[in-house]
Design an enzyme around this catalytic site. Structure first.
Site, PDB file in Angstrom:
ATOM      1  N   CYS A 180      15.372  32.518  94.498  1.00 25.70           N
ATOM      2  CA  CYS A 180      16.268  31.734  93.656  1.00 25.70           C
ATOM      3  C   CYS A 180      15.812  31.880  92.210  1.00 25.70           C
ATOM      4  CB  CYS A 180      16.229  30.260  94.048  1.00 25.70           C
ATOM      5  SG  CYS A 180      16.694  29.939  95.769  1.00 25.70           S
TER       6      CYS A 180
ATOM      7  N   ASN B  80      12.173  27.370  93.747  1.00 27.20           N
ATOM      8  CA  ASN B  80      12.245  28.794  94.066  1.00 27.20           C
ATOM      9  C   ASN B  80      11.093  29.112  94.993  1.00 27.20           C
ATOM     10  OD1 ASN B  80      12.371  31.596  94.094  1.00 27.20           O
ATOM     11  ND2 ASN B  80      11.472  31.830  92.071  1.00 27.20           N
TER      12      ASN B  80
END
Length: 509
Positions: A12, A113
C-alpha cells in the site's frame, strides 16, 4: 511494472502532511504519485482544528475523488491518505483506509502499509476479550491494542501496542494534535520525511511523492522509530531498540518507482546495476537487448551498457490496459498478455534477442513473451532475469503467501527454461543482487530482506509458520532450520527444532 510481476500485487502507499492550507489536495497529489502501490481503494482524512473528516472508496484515486466537492469537503491544514492493495482483508469499502475512529476523548485516523504476522492470534484474543471489529483488515488490530492499554499517555499506549504487533508495518496516524509515523523493527517498508517551503512536514511511503509536492527530503524513518509531527515541528522517538534493518529487496527490484530513493539508494540506479552485474554473470549470445516494460527498463539499460549490445525497443506495452488484468482461465490470461504487450516485428525479426525481465513468478507470462517474440520472427530468445529465482512466500506485506504458484519453488532453472521455451535462461545471483542495491548496512545481506529467494526470514513467522513448514520439502526444512537455529526470535517454535533430528528425517524420507 513488468508483465510477470503483475501476478504479484504491491502493498500500500501512505502519505500525510501537517501545516499546509490545502492539505487534502496536497495529499491527493502525493497519493497519485503512489498509485502504483495499490489500485483497489483510496482514502483521505483531514484535520480541521481537531475535527477529523474522512472520505474513502473503492477504485483508483481519480475514481474515489471524481467529484471536486469531496476534496473541498476535507477542510484543514493537516491530512493523511492511503492507497490500498489488499494484502490482508477482502475488497470491501470497510477495509479501505485511513480508518477513522471516533472516541469520547478524541478522534484518531490510522493507515498501514505492510502485513502483521501475528494478526490472527491477536485478533482472536481481542475478540475473546470483547473487542468488536468493523473490518477484516489487520490494521484495525493496532487501534484495539492502543485503546486497551493502561499506559498513561497516548504515546505510551502506542509504544506498548507497537511492541505487540509483529511483521512488516509502516503506520501513519492522525490525532487531533499530531501526525505520527512508525516503522517495524526491521524497516521492511519504506517511510520518508520531507519539508515544504512553507514549513509544512510531509510523510510518504516513497520519496517520489515528496518530489511531486515540492517537499525537500529530510530523512528516512528507521527501524523501530516513531516520528511525531505537530505544530512545534517534528521529533523522533523509539518504541524498541531491538532492531535490525531488513528492507524489502523487492522494493528495489520492482515495487518502488525508479525516481524514488530508499535509504539513500536511488531505485533506477540500483536496477541499472542489477542489469550490469547480470550481464557479467550471465552474458547472452544476442544481437540486442530488449526490456520487458516498464520496471525492467533500468535493468536492460545496465545490461546493454555492460554487454556492449544495443538496447532496442522490441516489446511495447499498451498503457491503457489495467495492470491488474487477471482472468479466470489460462486462455483468457494469455490473451490478456497479448493485449498488454506487443512484439515489434521490424526490430526483432531474424535477430537473437536478450530479454531482460525483473522476475519469473508463475512462468505463464514469460512463456507468452517468448512466444510473442518468436511469432514476430526472433531467431533466438535468451531470457535474463534481474533478480534471483522467487522460491518462498512473503509474510510482510506482499501478496505471495504460498509457494504453490511459484514456478522456481518446483522447477530447476533448466526446467523453467524448457517450460517458457527460451533458448537460454539465467537469473541474477543473490550476491549480485546485494551488491547491486549496495546498502552496505551492518546487517545480514547488507540490510536487505531476501527471504523470498533463500528462505532466510528475519523474524518469526507466527501465525503463518505451521502452514509454511508443511509446504516445504524435507530438504528445505533442514536448510531453513539452519538459518533460524541461532536466531533468538525462533527459540521455542518449530524452527528451533534440533537440526540433526530434521536431517535424520530427511535421510529416512
Amino acid at each position: 511494472m513488468s508483465a510477470e510481476l503483475e501476478d504479484i500485487h504491491e502493498e500500500c502507499g501512505i502519505f500525510g502532511v501537517w501545516g499546509h492550507p490545502d492539505a487534502a489536495r496536497l495529499t491527493y497529489f502525493g497519493l497519485h504519485a503512489l498509485q502504483h502501490r495499490g489500485q483497489e481503494g483510496a482514502g483521505i482524512v483531514s484535520n480541521d482544528n481537531g475535527h477529523l473528516i474522512g472520505h474513502r472508496g473503492l477504485g483508483l484515486l481519480t475514481q474515489v475523488f471524481s467529484d471536486e466537492h469531496e476534496i473541498e469537503r476535507l477542510k484543514g491544514d493537516k491530512a493523511i491518505g492511503h492507497v490500498r492493495y489488499a494484502t490482508s482483508g477482502s475488497g470491501s469499502v470497510d477495509n479501505i483506509q485511513p480508518f477513522l475512529f471516533r472516541f469520547h476523548d478524541g478522534d484518531v485516523a490510522l493507515g498501514h502499509n505492510g502485513n502483521l504476522t501475528n494478526c490472527v492470534s491477536l485478533r482472536r484474543k481481542l475478540e475473546d476479550e470483547g473487542a468488536i471489529f468493523h473490518s477484516n483488515s489487520d490494521t484495525e488490530v493496532l487501534m484495539h491494542l492502543i485503546r486497551r492499554s493502561n499506559a498513561p499517555t497516548f504515546m505510551d499506549k502506542l509504544k506498548e501496542a507497537l511492541n505487540k504487533v509483529h511483521g512488516g508495518f509502516a503506520y501513519l496516524l492522525m490525532t487531533e494534535h499530531a501526525m505520527i509515523g512508525a516503522l517495524d523493527p526491521n524497516g521492511f517498508r519504506p517511510l520518508s520525511l520531507g519539508r515544504m517551503k512553507n514549513g509544512a512536514y510531509v510523510l510518504a511511503s516513497e520519496t517520489c511523492a515528496l518530489d511531486i509536492v515540492g517537499a525537500e527530503f529530510v530523512r528516512d524513518i528507521g527501524p523501530g522509530e516513531i516520528i511525531v509531527v505537530d505544530d512545534d515541528g517534528y521529533h523522533m522517538d523509539r518504541y524498541t531498540t531491538n532492531t535490525q534493518l531488513a528492507i524489502c529487496s523487492m522494493e528495489y527490484i520492482y515495487f518502488a518507482r525508479p525516481d524514488s530513493n530508499i535509504y539513500g539508494v536511488n531505485v533506477h540506479s540500483a536496477r541499472k546495476r542489477m542489469g550490469a552485474i547480470l550481464a557479467k554473470e550471465s552474458p547472452a549470445p544476442a544481437d540486442m537487448v530488449i526490456a520487458v516494460p516498464n520496471s525492467s527498463l533500468s535493468a536492460a539499460s545496465g545490461f546493454s551498457e555492460t554487454s556492449g549490445l544495443p538496447n532496442e525497443m522490441g516489446l511495447i506495452k499498451n498503457q491503457y490496459v489495467a495492470r491488474t488484468f487477471i482472468q479466470p482461465t489460462q486462455e483468457l490470461r494469455e490473451q490478456g498478455v497479448r493485449m498488454k504487450l506487443s512484439a515489434v516485428r521490424g526490430v526483432v525479426k531474424g535477430k537473437s534477442v536478450a530479454v531482460i525481465d525483473d522476475s519469473i513468478v508463475r512462468g505463464t507470462t514469460s512463456r507468452r513473451i517468448v512466444q510473442l517474440l518468436r511469432e514476430a520472427g526472433a531467431r533466438e530468445v535468451h531470457m535474463r532475469i534481474s533478480s534471483p529465482p522467487l522460491k518462498y512466500p512473503c509474510f510482510y506485506g506482499i501478496d505471495i503467501q504460498t509457494t504453490k504458484e511459484l514456478i522456481a519453488a518446483k522447477k530447476s532453472v533448466e526446467e523453467i527454461r524448457e517450460y517458457i521455451g527460451a533458448d537460454s535462461l539465467a537469473f541474477l545471483s543473490l550476491d549480485g543482487l546485494v551488491e547491486a542495491i549496495g546498502l552496505h548496512a551492518d546487517a545480514p545481506y547488507g540490510g536487505l530482506c531476501v527471504a523470498y529467494f533463500n528462505g532466510d526470514y528475519p523474524t518469526a513467522l507466527d501465525d503463518y509458520e505451521e502452514s509454511f513448514l508443511k509446504s516445504l520439502t524435507p530438504e528445505d526444512r533442514v536448510r531453513i532450520a539452519k538459518f533460524a537455529h541461532d536466531k533468538s526470535h525462533y527459540q521455542g517454535n518449530e524452527f528451533s527444532a534440533d537440526i540433526d533430528t530434521l536431517q535424520a528425517q530427511v535421510a529416512k524420507a
